[in-house]
Design a protein around this motif. Structure first.
Motif, PDB file in Angstrom:
ATOM      1  N   PRO A 182     -15.529 -52.905  -1.904  1.00 58.35           N
ATOM      2  CA  PRO A 182     -15.763 -51.622  -2.584  1.00 58.35           C
ATOM      3  C   PRO A 182     -14.746 -51.311  -3.685  1.00 58.35           C
ATOM      4  CG  PRO A 182     -14.988 -51.286  -0.318  1.00 58.35           C
ATOM      5  CD  PRO A 182     -15.333 -52.722  -0.461  1.00 58.35           C
ATOM      6  N   GLU A 183     -13.575 -51.950  -3.649  1.00 55.25           N
ATOM      7  CA  GLU A 183     -12.541 -51.663  -4.647  1.00 55.25           C
ATOM      8  C   GLU A 183     -12.403 -52.787  -5.672  1.00 55.25           C
ATOM      9  OE1 GLU A 183      -8.999 -50.862  -2.468  1.00 55.25           O
ATOM     10  OE2 GLU A 183      -9.831 -49.116  -1.429  1.00 55.25           O
ATOM     11  N   ASP A 184     -13.332 -53.707  -5.679  1.00 55.15           N
ATOM     12  CA  ASP A 184     -13.285 -54.808  -6.642  1.00 55.15           C
ATOM     13  C   ASP A 184     -13.843 -54.319  -7.977  1.00 55.15           C
ATOM     14  OD1 ASP A 184     -13.518 -57.186  -8.106  1.00 55.15           O
ATOM     15  OD2 ASP A 184     -13.869 -58.371  -6.284  1.00 55.15           O
ATOM     16  N   GLU A 185     -12.943 -54.150  -8.943  1.00 61.70           N
ATOM     17  CA  GLU A 185     -13.330 -53.588 -10.243  1.00 61.70           C
ATOM     18  C   GLU A 185     -14.367 -54.432 -10.967  1.00 61.70           C
ATOM     19  OE1 GLU A 185     -12.538 -50.700 -11.313  1.00 61.70           O
ATOM     20  OE2 GLU A 185     -11.072 -50.201  -9.752  1.00 61.70           O
ATOM     21  N   ARG A 186     -14.435 -55.728 -10.651  1.00 62.66           N
ATOM     22  CA  ARG A 186     -15.395 -56.611 -11.321  1.00 62.66           C
ATOM     23  C   ARG A 186     -16.835 -56.249 -10.991  1.00 62.66           C
ATOM     24  NH1 ARG A 186     -13.342 -62.228  -9.055  1.00 62.66           N
ATOM     25  NH2 ARG A 186     -13.150 -60.887  -7.203  1.00 62.66           N
ATOM     26  N   TYR A 187     -17.037 -55.661  -9.804  1.00 61.15           N
ATOM     27  CA  TYR A 187     -18.418 -55.520  -9.329  1.00 61.15           C
ATOM     28  C   TYR A 187     -18.798 -54.085  -8.930  1.00 61.15           C
ATOM     29  CZ  TYR A 187     -17.605 -60.554  -8.778  1.00 61.15           C
ATOM     30  OH  TYR A 187     -17.286 -61.873  -8.992  1.00 61.15           O
ATOM     31  N   LYS A 188     -17.850 -53.139  -9.044  1.00 62.63           N
ATOM     32  CA  LYS A 188     -18.124 -51.773  -8.589  1.00 62.63           C
ATOM     33  C   LYS A 188     -19.426 -51.220  -9.180  1.00 62.63           C
ATOM     34  CE  LYS A 188     -13.964 -49.236  -7.210  1.00 62.63           C
ATOM     35  NZ  LYS A 188     -12.995 -48.195  -7.633  1.00 62.63           N
ATOM     36  N   HIS A 189     -19.640 -51.483 -10.462  1.00 58.23           N
ATOM     37  CA  HIS A 189     -20.800 -50.909 -11.156  1.00 58.23           C
ATOM     38  C   HIS A 189     -22.131 -51.523 -10.713  1.00 58.23           C
ATOM     39  CE1 HIS A 189     -19.866 -54.578 -13.320  1.00 58.23           C
ATOM     40  NE2 HIS A 189     -21.059 -54.537 -13.928  1.00 58.23           N
TER      41      HIS A 189
END
Length: 542
Positions: free
Chosen positions: A254-261
């Motif tokens: 949930p906190e992985d900036e690469r895939y949040k979106h």
């Protein structure tokens, strides 16, 4: 100077110690005289006012032979027993052998294979084949099942042979049935569809404790899952590409900036005409592979837990024989799991979805009984609830908690003491115990089903029929895990009172027992389960 004078008897002495003749004579003679009999100084009768010393022989498998570990342990037990016997204690060293469900069935099946037949060929119908196979196992047991106890006699173990038991004896089998019924009535035994370790060769569930992980050379396949809206793709890293046929989601941290979106979007599952969601869970290791993992709850223990948390569907794509089933695309159906892996990888490469393949060391689960790669499989099994508190239990404690308390309060102590940590670590993280096995040799589960599939648990068929009058009943085919019956021996061998009967003298004199000499490798298999079952059913420690 030499002495040539003949000395009486010396000319007949052997130049080396040859114990065979001595053992052959004195072992049977000691047994005939009853020197190992329980009670006061081997008299067979207890002496009022004298303390008791009792010890259970860890029951060796009926398929086994005496090895150095047995000999070492039994020497310690024998010394302790003889010491207390000579001191005038009411002493009981109780011997017995375990029916060893999996090991024994494998031995007899191999003998049948040498004749070109399987157990299923032993009768015109499955019930007849089973009956004849079980009879064959009993026949083998009578001919070959006493090897290890014969060796114990040769070694001079001063056990009370009059108390020798076999875990499939009628006396012990009654206790097995009675405890199963009681646990079911207490709401502590249940049947449910859960992910278990499945051995495709044995065609049975196996315990976590019968599975060892072996490091092997493998691969990490990186596979592109296209986003359904056409905006790009997610690259998933997996060590088991064949199970992608049963994927129900892809998952990111949930906190992985690469895939949040991308959380909440859908992707197209390659090779399958399905779309699956992108979900988030703390379980994902952002640093492993691409940080994106596939979720296959019906074929992975960790994914199963994720599926439970996120209420995901479970799609099983393998049969019990570990071939691809009808839930997968038609071209893969019927393929062995490892053949299917190669086919899936080839097809992914053909459509351009195989991004990368890396060499990867991985831990592969192997069944210690057969050497087969274990497959996580969603099947109907019977379980004992380890952490649930029964409404009928006045202590307000679960089976596991009673066993934890027995050690914490010092009622049970470990020597060396450091093994307490091993015990507590397992007990504090204990899972419900899968007690059913898809075998023919063992204690058949005392449960019947009517035409509607309702379950009737009873001590025998007559009792089951009385609970379901006029119904056509079919007995459950499964047998109980071997460790279930061996967990009961501290009290099943001492005349644990059946319904409406009084406690026996042995039960009161020799339970709790005094000491257990065993290997650390069966703390989980046997020791912990003996403590759990004995404290739960008797309120005493084994």
């Amino acid at each position: 100077m030499s002495d040539t004078t003949a000395q009486p008897g010396l000319d007949s002495l052997s130049k080396s110690f040859e114990p065979a003749a001595l053992e052959a004579h004195w072992g049977p003679e000691w047994e005939r005289r009853g020197y190992g009999a329980a009670g006061f100084r081997g008299t067979g009768a207890p002496q009022a006012g004298e303390p008791a010393f009792s010890i259970q022989l860890p029951p060796p498998n009926v398929t086994g032979t005496l090895h150095m570990g047995h000999a070492f342990n039994q020497t310690i037990m024998d010394s302790l027993t003889r010491y207390h016997r000579m001191r005038g204690f009411n002493t009981a060293w109780v011997p017995g052998t375990d029916h060893a469900g999996i090991a024994t069935q494998i031995v007899v099946e191999r003998q049948l294979q040498e004749q070109g037949i399987s157990r299923h060929d032993m009768g015109p119908t499955p019930p007849e084949a089973r009956k004849n196979f079980v009879a064959k196992v009993w026949e083998w047991k009578e001919k070959s099942g006493n090897t290890i106890t014969t060796q114990m006699r040769r070694m001079g173990d001063s056990v009370d042979w009059s108390r020798e038991y076999f875990t499939m004896d009628d006396k012990l089998s009654k206790v097995v049935t009675d405890t199963f019924v009681k646990l079911y009535e207490q709401g502590l035994i249940y049947r449910g569809k859960r992910l278990v370790n499945w051995d495709p060769k044995l065609q049975s569930a196996v315990s976590d404790l019968e599975v060892e992980s072996e490091e092997k050379d493998g691969s990490l396949w990186h596979i592109a899952y296209p986003l359904a809206d056409g905006s790009g793709q997610l690259v998933v890293a997996t060590t088991r590409p064949e199970t992608m046929l049963g994927d129900v989601a892809v998952m990111v941290h949930p906190e992985d900036e690469r895939y949040k979106h991308l959380i909440g979007k859908m992707v197209n599952l390659p090779l399958c005409d399905r779309q699956i969601p992108v979900i988030s869970d703390d379980y994902v290791d952002k640093e492993f592979g691409t940080g994106v993992v596939k979720v296959t709850p019906a074929h992975d223990q960790n994914d199963y837990a994720v599926g439970q948390r996120h209420q995901l569907p479970m799609i099983c794509v393998l049969t019990l024989q570990a071939t691809v089933n009808e839930n997968a695309p038609a071209k893969y159906q019927g393929l062995d799991r490892f053949v299917a892996r190669k086919a899936v990888v080839a097809d992914l490469e053909a459509i351009g979805a195989l991004v990368e393949v890396k060499k990867h060391k991985l831990m592969v689960p192997i069944c210690t009984r057969t050497g087969q790669v274990v497959e996580p499989m969603l099947t109907d099994q019977w379980f004992v609830a380890m952490s649930k508190v029964s409404d009928q239990d006045p202590t307000g404690k679960s089976i596991a908690q009673k066993a934890i308390d027995a050690v914490a309060t010092g009622q049970v102590s470990f020597v060396p003491e450091n093994w307490v940590n091993t015990y507590n670590q397992w007990m504090n993280n204990i899972q419900d115990w899968c007690i059913s096995r898809q075998l023919w040799w063992g204690h058949q589960i005392p449960a019947w089903y009517d035409e509607e599939g309702n379950v009737i648990v009873a001590r025998n068929e007559a009792e089951a029929q009385a609970k379901a009058p006029g119904k056509q009943l079919r007995r459950d085919d499964d047998v109980l895990d071997t460790w279930y019956s061996s967990a009961l021996v501290p009290f099943s061998t001492m005349g644990w009172p059946e319904q409406g009967t009084a406690e026996t003298d042995d039960y009161n004199l020799y339970l709790p027992s005094s000491v257990l000499v065993t290997g650390y490798d069966i703390i989980f298999f046997w020791v912990a389960r003996m403590i759990m079952m004995t404290t739960h059913f008797t309120g005493r420690v084994p």
